[in-house]
Design a protein around this motif. Structure first.
Motif, mmCIF file in Angstrom:
data_model
loop_
_atom_site.group_PDB
_atom_site.id
_atom_site.type_symbol
_atom_site.label_atom_id
_atom_site.label_comp_id
_atom_site.label_asym_id
_atom_site.label_seq_id
_atom_site.Cartn_x
_atom_site.Cartn_y
_atom_site.Cartn_z
ATOM 1 N N UNK A 145 0.824 -1.215 0.000
ATOM 2 C CA UNK A 145 0.000 0.000 0.000
ATOM 3 C C UNK A 145 0.856 1.261 0.000
ATOM 4 N N UNK A 146 2.144 1.146 0.318
ATOM 5 C CA UNK A 146 3.028 2.304 0.327
ATOM 6 C C UNK A 146 3.563 2.637 -1.060
ATOM 7 N N UNK A 147 3.383 1.752 -2.027
ATOM 8 C CA UNK A 147 4.027 1.908 -3.332
ATOM 9 C C UNK A 147 3.544 3.160 -4.073
ATOM 10 N N UNK A 148 2.224 3.369 -4.124
ATOM 11 C CA UNK A 148 1.693 4.536 -4.832
ATOM 12 C C UNK A 148 2.135 5.824 -4.150
ATOM 13 N N UNK A 149 2.094 5.839 -2.821
ATOM 14 C CA UNK A 149 2.518 7.021 -2.079
ATOM 15 C C UNK A 149 3.973 7.366 -2.395
ATOM 16 N N UNK A 150 4.846 6.354 -2.411
ATOM 17 C CA UNK A 150 6.261 6.600 -2.677
ATOM 18 C C UNK A 150 6.481 7.061 -4.113
ATOM 19 N N UNK A 151 5.646 6.556 -5.021
ATOM 20 C CA UNK A 151 5.736 6.974 -6.417
ATOM 21 C C UNK A 151 5.500 8.478 -6.545
ATOM 22 N N UNK A 152 4.429 8.966 -5.933
ATOM 23 C CA UNK A 152 4.127 10.391 -6.013
ATOM 24 C C UNK A 152 5.110 11.220 -5.200
ATOM 25 N N UNK A 153 5.617 10.659 -4.124
ATOM 26 C CA UNK A 153 6.619 11.367 -3.336
ATOM 27 C C UNK A 153 7.895 11.551 -4.148
ATOM 28 N N UNK A 154 8.279 10.527 -4.917
ATOM 29 C CA UNK A 154 9.456 10.639 -5.767
ATOM 30 C C UNK A 154 9.260 11.714 -6.837
ATOM 31 N N UNK A 155 8.037 11.774 -7.368
ATOM 32 C CA UNK A 155 7.736 12.801 -8.367
ATOM 33 C C UNK A 155 7.865 14.188 -7.751
ATOM 34 N N UNK A 156 7.330 14.371 -6.543
ATOM 35 C CA UNK A 156 7.413 15.659 -5.871
ATOM 36 C C UNK A 156 8.863 16.025 -5.588
ATOM 37 N N UNK A 157 9.649 15.050 -5.149
ATOM 38 C CA UNK A 157 11.050 15.299 -4.850
ATOM 39 C C UNK A 157 11.831 15.648 -6.109
ATOM 40 N N UNK A 158 11.413 15.067 -7.234
ATOM 41 C CA UNK A 158 12.108 15.321 -8.490
ATOM 42 C C UNK A 158 11.627 16.564 -9.207
ATOM 43 N N UNK A 159 10.678 17.273 -8.629
ATOM 44 C CA UNK A 159 10.091 18.423 -9.308
ATOM 45 C C UNK A 159 10.962 19.669 -9.232
ATOM 46 N N UNK A 160 11.965 19.673 -8.333
ATOM 47 C CA UNK A 160 12.810 20.842 -8.189
ATOM 48 C C UNK A 160 12.332 21.767 -7.092
ATOM 49 N N UNK A 161 11.081 21.615 -6.662
ATOM 50 C CA UNK A 161 10.551 22.484 -5.609
ATOM 51 C C UNK A 161 10.675 21.839 -4.236
ATOM 52 N N UNK A 162 10.834 20.545 -4.196
ATOM 53 C CA UNK A 162 10.782 19.834 -2.921
ATOM 54 C C UNK A 162 11.938 20.194 -1.995
ATOM 55 N N UNK A 163 13.119 20.477 -2.529
ATOM 56 C CA UNK A 163 14.258 20.804 -1.680
ATOM 57 C C UNK A 163 13.987 22.077 -0.884
ATOM 58 N N UNK A 164 13.261 22.995 -1.477
ATOM 59 C CA UNK A 164 12.959 24.257 -0.812
ATOM 60 C C UNK A 164 11.727 24.134 0.081
ATOM 61 N N UNK A 165 10.729 23.406 -0.422
ATOM 62 C CA UNK A 165 9.424 23.407 0.240
ATOM 63 C C UNK A 165 9.028 22.077 0.894
ATOM 64 N N UNK A 166 9.875 21.061 0.802
ATOM 65 C CA UNK A 166 9.496 19.756 1.329
ATOM 66 C C UNK A 166 9.173 19.792 2.814
#
Length: 277
Positions: free
Chosen positions: A74-95
């Motif tokens: 059940x964690x797989x989908x959550x981690x998928x979207x989390x990886x997308x957010x982290x890879x967006x370039x905004x996550x380092x500033x706003x995570x």
């Protein structure tokens, strides 16, 4: 055994072996202080369960044969979207941005913070409603991105898949592949199907010399209309309020207005510009 059943069995056993291998890789070397984001799968993102894998007949009687089957945790989908957010370039500033650290400077910001908290706490109910979205508009530096990112971060922590769309960047990417239908649809489908879509700086750069960029409006209508019809929620931040969005494009703006009905706020005023303080 039926040949097709044999193939299915081999595929499942292969998946099971891979899942076990992934788990072993994460467990070695093991120490007492090692922790996992997901204790169920040990971060393998798959679990092995015993399920019927095929049916065979014996003396005219059908019998289900059970065996190990690898299934997504059940964690797989959550981690998928989390990886997308982290890879967006905004996550380092706003995570790490949270609702708690958002300090209101006036009544409008107090209302926006209260609205964000209400949305987070009741999202499990709100998401199934027609008016399941939220919009925060206003001038640059007013804190609208902080709030929408903070909402996303908290919902991610609660297991909701959130996909981040930075308007100007994504529009550029989509227009570059718009004549390649396969590539275009592959990228668009990510944004169309995300459980919750965060659109940051909606329509930024789309209005020049008082004229609307028609290709961008067509793209946004396709995306918003799909999510509107499927009742999939969006978080919107924009310099343009809802009335302006309707002026730009009635079809797109009116759908956003209905989706965000009861949860929109416009942050304006010199005291709200954090970049000037």
């Amino acid at each position: 055994m039926d040949p097709i059943a044999e193939i299915i069995k081999k595929i499942n056993l292969g998946c099971m072996t891979q899942a076990k291998s992934n788990t072993r890789d994460r467990e070695q070397p093991m120490n007492k202080t090692q922790t996992f984001e997901c204790e169920i799968c040990k971060d393998a993102e798959f679990i092995v369960v015993n399920k019927p894998i095929y049916t065979e007949k014996e003396n005219g009687i059908s019998k289900e044969i059970y065996g190990p089957v690898a299934e997504p945790c059940k964690c797989r989908e959550l981690k998928y979207y989390k990886r997308i957010l982290e890879g967006s370039g905004i996550s380092e500033v706003f995570q790490s941005k949270t609702i708690r650290e958002y300090i209101p400077k006036n009544d409008k910001q107090k209302q926006s913070k209260a609205m964000a908290i209400e949305y987070i706490n009741n999202f499990h109910i709100i998401r199934s409603q027609r008016n399941n979205s939220l919009g925060i508009t206003g001038q640059p530096g007013s804190g609208k991105t902080h709030l929408t990112i903070a909402i996303s971060n908290e919902l991610l922590r609660r297991g909701i898949g959130v996909l981040y769309l930075q308007y100007r960047e994504v529009m550029t990417q989509l227009k570059q592949v718009i004549n390649d239908d396969e590539q275009y649809q592959m990228q668009m489908n990510r944004f169309k199907s995300a459980p919750l879509l965060l659109i940051d700086d909606l329509f930024k750069g789309a209005i020049r010399d008082g004229k609307v960029n028609e290709s961008e409006m067509r793209i946004m209508f396709e995306l918003i209309n799909h999510r509107y019809l499927k009742q999939l929620p969006v978080l919107v931040s924009s310099e343009y309020n809802i009335n302006k969005m309707i002026d730009f494009d009635d079809a797109t703006g009116s759908r956003i207005a209905e989706m965000c009905k009861g949860r929109t706020i416009d942050l304006i005023g010199k005291e709200l510009n954090h970049r000037m303080i």
